[in-house]
Write a protein that holds these residues in place. Structure first.
Motif: not given
Length: 364
Positions: A89-93, A72-77, A80-83
């Protein structure tokens, strides 16, 4: 985001079309630039502009990580490490840009305009259009700046997940441009390409008046030949993912319009058929590829091809990259070796300078 492959691309289309309001694309009946104009009329009618500040509210449902860490953290392209675990790791707000920080990765997140807002002078509704404005690490956003997207040849900066900046590779499908570009990781190249196709369709009535290195000053093709080829290649090599489908649906609830190239990826080559055909004709280079033994019993197999491979990528059935070999060395004439694979079903993507091919591999 590469989560689906050739063998299940039909399922992707069914899933995406299943979310589209009844009749939404009924008037999209043409081909070429006629179809592009029809899509413009569809996605420009009855739209809502929630405002720039509301993007952070949209991101609460459109851009959360339910696909990788699934936390549920921010998905930043760009980070983001897919593997594996993400460095950032960011939390909204909590980590939102407040005008401070951003001197290195993982300090703050903000809003990244995939097409720089300077191109359209920060005018609305472009400024707050979530279909191409995404959450991003503030520092990486600054490193990308207003650069076009392309294929980096000589790297001068790299982010934590491998996104990179540097001079464009002036050969193959990216030939025709030599200045600095920004290149995302393969996982998100298709995502970004489809954001561009959305933008140049949604704003085709204005885009001819905007100056940008990726644009050619027209309202139909819009992109220069170089950047059209780059984005078409990324679109074809990186199919629509469930994440993109979910994002499209979430944004629709706020803006009342959709990205048609996520809903129906075939629209891209219906609009630019000549360019797609040219790119597809290059696939003969990799037609004579052998992968053996297949199935493999020891997690190892060989690849033989007369083409010079630039990249070997192995994805599991969930679309996660499990191994990548950049600029592989042939162990003997035209033979490449892959090993250390666990039991499972894999998709093997082989890339040359100009094209790519995907093969199925089984490890027993």
């Amino acid at each position: 985001m590469k989560k689906n492959f050739t063998l299940i691309i039909g399922l992707v289309s069914l899933l995406s079309f299943g979310q589209i309001p009844a009749g939404y694309y009924d008037s999209a009946t043409g081909t070429g630039y006629t179809l592009k104009t029809q899509l413009f009329n569809i996605i420009s009618t009855g739209t809502i502009d929630p405002g720039y500040g509301a993007l952070y509210t949209t991101y609460l449902t459109s851009d959360i990580d339910l696909y990788y860490e699934n936390n549920g953290t921010v998905l930043d392209m760009y980070t983001e490490n897919p593997t594996g675990p993400d460095l950032c790791e960011y939390t909204y707000g909590i980590n939102q840009d407040d005008g401070t920080g951003g001197t290195s990765e993982c300090q703050k997140y903000n809003r990244e305009h995939i097409i720089p807002q300077s191109v359209f002078s920060s005018a609305t509704p472009m400024h707050s259009d979530a279909h191409f404005v995404v959450p991003s690490d503030k520092y990486v956003n600054a490193q990308r700046g207003n650069l076009p997207f392309g294929v980096v040849n000589s790297v001068n900066w790299t982010s934590s997940n491998g996104s990179k900046r540097g001079s464009n590779l002036n050969s193959g499908y990216s030939a025709g441009y030599t200045a600095n570009v920004f290149e995302p990781i393969d996982e998100f190249k298709g995502d970004i390409a489809r954001m561009y196709f959305y933008f140049i369709t949604r704003y085709q009535d204005q885009v001819a008046g905007w100056s940008y290195d990726m644009f050619n000053g027209t309202s139909n093709q819009v992109l220069t030949n170089t950047f059209l080829n780059i984005l078409l290649t990324w679109h074809l090599n990186d199919p629509v993912s469930q994440r993109e489908i979910d994002r499209n649906n979430a944004i629709y609830t706020y803006q009342n319009n959709r990205n048609p190239f996520i809903d129906n990826p075939d629209f891209v080559c219906d609009i630019w058929p000549t360019q797609c055909a040219t790119l597809s004709s290059q696939e003969f280079i990799l037609n004579n590829v052998a992968v053996f033994p297949n199935p493999s019993k020891n997690g190892e197999f060989s690849i033989t091809t007369t083409a010079e491979l630039k990249n070997i990528a192995i994805y599991n059935i969930n679309g996660q990259l499990v191994q990548e070999i950049k600029n592989p060395n042939a162990i003997e004439t035209s033979t490449y070796k892959v090993n250390n694979l666990a039991t499972g079903f894999y998709m093997l993507q082989l890339q040359t300078e100009n094209t790519s091919v995907t093969k199925k591999v089984i490890v027993n």
